[in-house]
Write a protein that holds these residues in place. Sequence first.
Motif, mmCIF file in Angstrom:
data_model
loop_
_atom_site.group_PDB
_atom_site.id
_atom_site.type_symbol
_atom_site.label_atom_id
_atom_site.label_comp_id
_atom_site.label_asym_id
_atom_site.label_seq_id
_atom_site.Cartn_x
_atom_site.Cartn_y
_atom_site.Cartn_z
ATOM 1 N N UNK A 195 0.840 -1.199 0.000
ATOM 2 C CA UNK A 195 0.000 0.000 0.000
ATOM 3 C C UNK A 195 0.871 1.243 0.000
ATOM 4 N N UNK A 196 1.934 1.167 0.791
ATOM 5 C CA UNK A 196 2.841 2.307 0.865
ATOM 6 C C UNK A 196 3.418 2.649 -0.499
ATOM 7 N N UNK A 197 3.640 1.596 -1.282
ATOM 8 C CA UNK A 197 4.208 1.811 -2.602
ATOM 9 C C UNK A 197 3.389 2.828 -3.361
ATOM 10 N N UNK A 198 2.095 2.599 -3.356
ATOM 11 C CA UNK A 198 1.214 3.489 -4.096
ATOM 12 C C UNK A 198 1.231 4.882 -3.500
ATOM 13 N N UNK A 199 1.139 4.906 -2.173
ATOM 14 C CA UNK A 199 1.085 6.200 -1.493
ATOM 15 C C UNK A 199 2.357 6.988 -1.783
ATOM 16 N N UNK A 200 3.494 6.265 -1.763
ATOM 17 C CA UNK A 200 4.757 6.960 -1.906
ATOM 18 C C UNK A 200 4.928 7.574 -3.275
ATOM 19 N N UNK A 201 4.433 6.889 -4.272
ATOM 20 C CA UNK A 201 4.542 7.436 -5.620
ATOM 21 C C UNK A 201 3.774 8.742 -5.664
ATOM 22 N N UNK A 202 2.556 8.729 -5.127
ATOM 23 C CA UNK A 202 1.743 9.940 -5.130
ATOM 24 C C UNK A 202 2.381 11.033 -4.302
ATOM 25 N N UNK A 203 3.047 10.605 -3.214
ATOM 26 C CA UNK A 203 3.538 11.596 -2.268
ATOM 27 C C UNK A 203 4.557 12.522 -2.889
ATOM 28 N N UNK A 204 5.173 12.105 -3.955
ATOM 29 C CA UNK A 204 6.172 12.949 -4.574
ATOM 30 C C UNK A 204 5.542 14.212 -5.142
ATOM 31 N N UNK A 205 4.255 14.170 -5.385
ATOM 32 C CA UNK A 205 3.633 15.355 -5.961
ATOM 33 C C UNK A 205 2.575 15.940 -5.023
ATOM 34 N N UNK A 236 11.730 10.634 3.100
ATOM 35 C CA UNK A 236 13.016 10.217 2.516
ATOM 36 C C UNK A 236 13.029 10.539 1.016
ATOM 37 N N UNK A 237 11.906 10.289 0.371
ATOM 38 C CA UNK A 237 11.823 10.591 -1.063
ATOM 39 C C UNK A 237 11.999 12.078 -1.312
ATOM 40 N N UNK A 238 11.359 12.887 -0.501
ATOM 41 C CA UNK A 238 11.476 14.340 -0.661
ATOM 42 C C UNK A 238 12.921 14.769 -0.437
ATOM 43 N N UNK A 239 13.537 14.230 0.624
ATOM 44 C CA UNK A 239 14.905 14.645 0.948
ATOM 45 C C UNK A 239 15.914 14.186 -0.108
ATOM 46 N N UNK A 240 15.565 13.141 -0.848
ATOM 47 C CA UNK A 240 16.448 12.697 -1.943
ATOM 48 C C UNK A 240 16.660 13.810 -2.964
ATOM 49 N N UNK A 241 15.622 14.577 -3.215
ATOM 50 C CA UNK A 241 15.724 15.689 -4.170
ATOM 51 C C UNK A 241 14.818 16.818 -3.666
ATOM 52 N N UNK A 242 15.345 17.526 -2.706
ATOM 53 C CA UNK A 242 14.513 18.511 -2.020
ATOM 54 C C UNK A 242 14.034 19.616 -2.960
ATOM 55 N N UNK A 243 14.896 20.040 -3.882
ATOM 56 C CA UNK A 243 14.510 21.128 -4.798
ATOM 57 C C UNK A 243 13.296 20.731 -5.630
ATOM 58 N N UNK A 244 13.265 19.457 -5.974
ATOM 59 C CA UNK A 244 12.180 18.993 -6.843
ATOM 60 C C UNK A 244 10.900 18.706 -6.051
ATOM 61 N N UNK A 245 11.078 18.051 -4.907
ATOM 62 C CA UNK A 245 9.883 17.545 -4.205
ATOM 63 C C UNK A 245 9.495 18.334 -2.961
#
Length: 590
Positions: A195-205, A236-245
């Motif tokens: 479930x997290x997989x799906x949520x995480x993809x969305x979370x980037x935007x 963690x995803x946001x911090x991977x590319x903070x400028x973008x996300x």
Amino acid sequence: MARSKPKLGRKARLKQGPVPTLDEFYQGLLDPRERPQQKDNKNASRKRKRKSEDNDLQRVKSKTQVPEFEKAKADLFEEDEKVDEHKPVKSENDFYAFGEEEEQFDFDEEEVEDRNESENESEEVYDSEEENEHGRTLFSDDEGDEGLLEAANERGLAKVFKGDSVHEDEENAEDEGEEDEFVNSDDDFEQNIDEDLEINVDSRVTNVLPSGQEVEAPLNVAPDIHISRTRIQEILNVLDDFNKYGEVGRSRSDYIAQLIADIANYYGYTEFLAAKLFELFSPREAIDFFEANEVPRPITIRTNTLKTRRRNLAQALVNRGVNLKPIGNWTKVGLQIFDSQVPIGATPEYLAGHYIIQAASSFLPVIALAPQENERVLDMAAAPGGKTTYISALMKNTGCVFANDANKARTKSLIANIHRLGCTNTVVCNYDAKEFPRVIGGFDRVLLDAPCSGTGVIAKDPSVKTSRNEKDFIDLPFLQKQLLLAAIDSVDTSSNTGGYIVYSTCSVTVDENEAVVDYALRKRPDIKLVETGLEFGVPGFTSFRGKEFNQKLSLTRRYYPHTYNVDGFFVAKFKKMKVVEQKENGNSKA
Ligand SMILES: C[S@@+](CC[C@H](N)C(=O)[O-])C[C@H]1O[C@@H](n2cnc3c(N)ncnc32)[C@H](O)[C@@H]1O
């Protein structure tokens, strides 16, 4: 309302397989100082490629495979007869003098004298070898825990014989099914991860951080660990590319603060300790560390070479239905136990003192100390004696080992182990080690395996997660500094064979490690740091959060559960220099 307890610890344990052996980790070592960043970059690129990795909270996995396991066993029985743990120690010729500047936790020796001695005594501090108060320790030198052992071994063997792999490289993608088969016993966790997989993809935007209203609401509501778990990955995803996300109007530190709060909630730490441990790593590596703390370390034993050889011991245990293999190339006396038909803490070989159940990390300070035959050695904080008995074995029962511990009750287990393992060159004493060298001095080598907070052994004692507070990280370093100065002062500068001090803790905090060593270097200009002689380990910090340490701190070694699958540990080795009198000007120099 009561705060809900994170469930991951229990679940992660159910899911964990056996762990890679240390030499397997060692093979792949990069420049350890570069590791966090390289690992992050590698992980980040993998995560773009592979959906499953994007959502896995970095579980430790085994790459042990059947042929390798069999080969290791075969090698074990063919191994060289010679058992010599003495490692050549590289010497350092340059001597470093340091400024007089004191740091926050510094104290004068007069101040030490004045300080109340009852502070920080043994009951307050963590012993990596001690059975914890919940009686759950697998690694007690005194007792084996059959139930836990068997459970761990079941998992270990399951993994071994399923040929599971630690590498989730593209070429191993087909192994995922097999992995899933193994972990499906905890299917709700797996489902949640999906479930997290799906949520995480969305979370980037979408917005990851809670709104102002959301932040205010939970004051009287237990934080939801599922939300925390999801948000950890999203942040963690946001911090991977903070400028973008990164969300407009939110700083990186907003995300870090929320991440620490979620780590504390999800893994069950106080926010104080979560933050303290988080700051040691990059965000993704921090999660690796917290995850590894949810997983027991491998069960390991040390062959007592005073009584037997490792291959004979291995053969005897195999005959009793124990599945085992050598821990790694760095030790010729260690064995990792995968499975046992018999209680490993009650075999005839155990009772006869042919081995001791001892965490692999616990070998390291003794290897660094490298005691020689016929020396006089002091083990300042020795109970229950895992390291004392190893020192004694390396000295082949020659010379003399003084095994001291301030806690009289604990000297009973120390004495019992010394007897069981047949150490006849050992004297047990019961002093506050701060009293050395007034009690006795002039040692060739001193080991200070210091009382500490136990942040390296949280997998063994989860109570550390909530029991350590800010004061502990002031009081413990204070005690450790006093003990280290006493250790240094107990060494004979004119020792022909030695003149070494080893300082170790089973904690990963800088306060208890680099800061203590740096302090000693400034207080005792006649010592210098030297190579530990250990084949692996991450170099210690030379600077940390604005504090500059002596550059030679890079010679010290750090060990983390997520990096080497050993308890968190720290080892520093000093050489005490001979003082040469300069009669002309009345000064002396080292
Ligand atoms: C990490 S444990 C030592 C483990 C031991 N080296 C081994 O390998 O089995 C720390 C020990 O320090 C002892 N201790 C605490 N304060 C002390 C002091 N002031 N002087 C001597 N020992 C102390 C504790 O009783 C505890 O046994």
